[in-house]
Design a protein around this motif. Structure first.
Motif, PDB file in Angstrom:
ATOM      1  N   TYR A 157       0.829  -1.202   0.000  1.00  0.00           N
ATOM      2  CA  TYR A 157       0.000   0.000   0.000  1.00  0.00           C
ATOM      3  C   TYR A 157       0.867   1.259   0.000  1.00  0.00           C
ATOM      4  CZ  TYR A 157      -3.845   3.129   1.421  1.00  0.00           C
ATOM      5  OH  TYR A 157      -4.784   4.129   1.507  1.00  0.00           O
ATOM      6  N   LEU A 158       1.901   1.269   0.841  1.00  0.00           N
ATOM      7  CA  LEU A 158       2.780   2.425   0.913  1.00  0.00           C
ATOM      8  C   LEU A 158       3.515   2.655  -0.406  1.00  0.00           C
ATOM      9  CD1 LEU A 158       4.211   1.897   4.501  1.00  0.00           C
ATOM     10  CD2 LEU A 158       2.828   3.842   3.754  1.00  0.00           C
ATOM     11  N   ARG A 159       3.906   1.599  -1.082  1.00  0.00           N
ATOM     12  CA  ARG A 159       4.584   1.764  -2.372  1.00  0.00           C
ATOM     13  C   ARG A 159       3.629   2.329  -3.420  1.00  0.00           C
ATOM     14  NH1 ARG A 159       7.294  -3.936  -1.021  1.00  0.00           N
ATOM     15  NH2 ARG A 159       9.211  -3.158  -0.026  1.00  0.00           N
ATOM     16  N   GLU A 160       2.382   1.938  -3.352  1.00  0.00           N
ATOM     17  CA  GLU A 160       1.370   2.514  -4.239  1.00  0.00           C
ATOM     18  C   GLU A 160       1.222   4.012  -3.965  1.00  0.00           C
ATOM     19  OE1 GLU A 160      -2.385   0.321  -4.826  1.00  0.00           O
ATOM     20  OE2 GLU A 160      -3.371   2.089  -3.974  1.00  0.00           O
ATOM     21  N   CYS A 161       1.132   4.370  -2.698  1.00  0.00           N
ATOM     22  CA  CYS A 161       1.010   5.780  -2.330  1.00  0.00           C
ATOM     23  C   CYS A 161       2.259   6.564  -2.725  1.00  0.00           C
ATOM     24  CB  CYS A 161       0.777   5.914  -0.826  1.00  0.00           C
ATOM     25  SG  CYS A 161      -0.760   5.198  -0.213  1.00  0.00           S
ATOM     26  N   LEU A 162       3.424   5.938  -2.590  1.00  0.00           N
ATOM     27  CA  LEU A 162       4.684   6.589  -2.941  1.00  0.00           C
ATOM     28  C   LEU A 162       4.720   6.958  -4.418  1.00  0.00           C
ATOM     29  CD1 LEU A 162       7.581   7.470  -2.218  1.00  0.00           C
ATOM     30  CD2 LEU A 162       8.302   5.099  -2.640  1.00  0.00           C
ATOM     31  N   ALA A 163       4.218   6.089  -5.272  1.00  0.00           N
ATOM     32  CA  ALA A 163       4.216   6.387  -6.711  1.00  0.00           C
ATOM     33  C   ALA A 163       3.395   7.634  -7.000  1.00  0.00           C
ATOM     34  CB  ALA A 163       3.668   5.197  -7.491  1.00  0.00           C
ATOM     35  N   VAL A 164       2.272   7.793  -6.321  1.00  0.00           N
ATOM     36  CA  VAL A 164       1.437   8.974  -6.516  1.00  0.00           C
ATOM     37  C   VAL A 164       2.123  10.208  -5.940  1.00  0.00           C
ATOM     38  CG1 VAL A 164      -0.784  10.044  -5.983  1.00  0.00           C
ATOM     39  CG2 VAL A 164      -0.671   7.603  -6.550  1.00  0.00           C
ATOM     40  N   ALA A 165       2.716  10.067  -4.758  1.00  0.00           N
ATOM     41  CA  ALA A 165       3.411  11.196  -4.133  1.00  0.00           C
ATOM     42  C   ALA A 165       4.510  11.739  -5.040  1.00  0.00           C
ATOM     43  CB  ALA A 165       3.992  10.772  -2.788  1.00  0.00           C
ATOM     44  N   ARG A 166       5.270  10.846  -5.646  1.00  0.00           N
ATOM     45  CA  ARG A 166       6.339  11.282  -6.547  1.00  0.00           C
ATOM     46  C   ARG A 166       5.772  12.002  -7.763  1.00  0.00           C
ATOM     47  NH1 ARG A 166       9.979   5.714  -6.332  1.00  0.00           N
ATOM     48  NH2 ARG A 166      11.401   6.352  -4.640  1.00  0.00           N
ATOM     49  N   ALA A 167       4.657  11.510  -8.273  1.00  0.00           N
ATOM     50  CA  ALA A 167       4.039  12.172  -9.415  1.00  0.00           C
ATOM     51  C   ALA A 167       3.543  13.571  -9.052  1.00  0.00           C
ATOM     52  CB  ALA A 167       2.878  11.330  -9.939  1.00  0.00           C
ATOM     53  N   GLU A 168       3.261  13.785  -7.758  1.00  0.00           N
ATOM     54  CA  GLU A 168       2.800  15.084  -7.287  1.00  0.00           C
ATOM     55  C   GLU A 168       3.953  16.008  -6.896  1.00  0.00           C
ATOM     56  OE1 GLU A 168      -0.441  16.396  -6.848  1.00  0.00           O
ATOM     57  OE2 GLU A 168      -0.991  14.774  -8.208  1.00  0.00           O
ATOM     58  N   GLY A 169       5.188  15.557  -7.112  1.00  0.00           N
ATOM     59  CA  GLY A 169       6.340  16.413  -6.856  1.00  0.00           C
ATOM     60  C   GLY A 169       7.116  16.120  -5.596  1.00  0.00           C
ATOM     61  N   ALA A 170       6.716  15.117  -4.835  1.00  0.00           N
ATOM     62  CA  ALA A 170       7.455  14.777  -3.622  1.00  0.00           C
ATOM     63  C   ALA A 170       8.744  14.041  -3.974  1.00  0.00           C
ATOM     64  CB  ALA A 170       6.597  13.904  -2.707  1.00  0.00           C
ATOM     65  N   VAL A 171       9.808  14.404  -3.303  1.00  0.00           N
ATOM     66  CA  VAL A 171      11.107  13.744  -3.492  1.00  0.00           C
ATOM     67  C   VAL A 171      11.295  12.793  -2.308  1.00  0.00           C
ATOM     68  CG1 VAL A 171      13.576  14.066  -3.771  1.00  0.00           C
ATOM     69  CG2 VAL A 171      11.995  15.771  -4.685  1.00  0.00           C
ATOM     70  N   LEU A 172      10.937  11.532  -2.529  1.00  0.00           N
ATOM     71  CA  LEU A 172      10.976  10.517  -1.477  1.00  0.00           C
ATOM     72  C   LEU A 172      11.620   9.260  -2.029  1.00  0.00           C
ATOM     73  CD1 LEU A 172       7.327  10.965  -0.098  1.00  0.00           C
ATOM     74  CD2 LEU A 172       9.436  11.827   0.940  1.00  0.00           C
ATOM     75  N   GLY A 173      12.533   8.679  -1.251  1.00  0.00           N
ATOM     76  CA  GLY A 173      13.281   7.522  -1.709  1.00  0.00           C
ATOM     77  C   GLY A 173      12.525   6.216  -1.557  1.00  0.00           C
TER      78      GLY A 173
END
Length: 303
Positions: free
Chosen positions: A217-233
């Motif tokens: 679930y977190l990896r799914e959310c991470l993909a969206v966050a990155r598309a929204e401009g978040a810089v997260l590893g």
């Protein structure tokens, strides 16, 4: 007649709207250093109480329940209501705000500006990320189970919050990349929605099956966050899971407390935002597609 010192005469006037777990923590932090705020809420109370590992802080009231009774505007509003309560809090903002009032939104999600902006002076809304485990107890007091910290965008409007909370138990940090910080916290909040669905506290993340689901679930959310401009590893999902696993097994979260109390859940701003923004960007969100309807039904019914 008591004399007013120069420092007192220029001290900003502060109000807390929504004296729940988060609002009580900030109110107690201010009161403990002699900066007692105006308290505004839905329920009349004589005062507030915060328990920490070191002390019990009693904040004198009253908690005002009528915006007509507050006696003027303030310089800083800490808006600590749930996202589901913003519209109901609008009369407070209308009564408390002058053209220069800063409204610091102590709320989950990444959509505070859109939600609160229509009810506040132009350009005055300051989003915040809240990093502290505060829980309301059965007697109405609040228990703070760890250090209190706020993260704010590094903007001129943040200066009043930094100054007001200087020297208190609530630390403030300014983030040059607030988008990344806000989305990281959103990932944490989204995963906490699983606790509302199971009715279980942090100990549930010790289960292998729940840990695996959480990471997916977190990896799914991470993909969206990155598309929204978040810089997260790539390491962030594992870090968030390990943080939940390190919590005391009986530690809850606000969305679980709302579920237990039968209150509306913040499912839209904590979970559905991932699905909505994923769809807008063509990113599949299969876990959100299951989690969100279940949370919505648990919150809003029917049934």
């Amino acid at each position: 007649m008591a004399q007013t010192s120069p420092e007192q005469s220029v001290r900003p006037r502060v109000a807390i709207v929504g004296p729940g777990a988060i609002g009580t923590t900030v109110a107690a932090a201010l009161h403990a250093v002699g900066r007692t705020p105006l308290l505004c809420g839905r329920t009349a109370r004589d005062g507030l109480e915060l328990s920490t590992a070191d002390a019990v802080i009693e904040v004198p009231g009253p908690v005002h329940t009528d915006p007509a009774d507050i006696g003027g505007t303030v310089d800083l509003v800490f808006l600590a209501v749930k996202a589901t309560q913003v519209d109901a809090a609008a009369p407070w903002l209308a009564a408390l705000c002058h053209s220069g009032t800063v409204v610091c939104v102590l709320q989950n999600g990444v959509e505070q500006l859109a939600a609160v902006g229509p009810h506040a002076p132009a350009g005055a809304v300051l989003p915040a990320v809240v990093w502290f485990p505060a829980e309301t107890q059965q007697n109405g007091s609040v228990r703070l189970r760890g250090p209190a910290r706020l993260t704010l965008p590094n903007l001129p409007a943040a200066r009043i919050v930094v100054d007001v909370l200087d020297g208190t138990l609530c630390a403030v940090e300014l983030a040059p990349d607030f988008t990344s910080v806000a989305w990281r916290k959103l990932l944490q909040n989204a995963m906490a929605g699983l606790m509302a669905l199971t009715g279980r506290r942090a100990g549930m993340f010790g289960r292998d099956d729940i840990a695996e689901l959480s990471l997916d679930y977190l990896r799914e959310c991470l993909a969206v966050a990155r598309a929204e401009g978040a810089v997260l590893g790539d390491e962030v999902p594992r870090q968030i899971l390990e943080a939940f696993q390190a919590f005391p097994p009986d530690q809850g979260t606000s969305i679980l407390a709302d579920r237990e109390a039968g209150r509306p859940l913040e499912w839209s701003i904590r979970n559905d935002v991932v699905r909505r923004r994923g769809r807008a960007r063509g990113i599949p969100t299969p876990i959100s597609d299951i989690v969100v309807p279940l949370l919505a039904a648990a919150s809003d019914g029917p049934g």
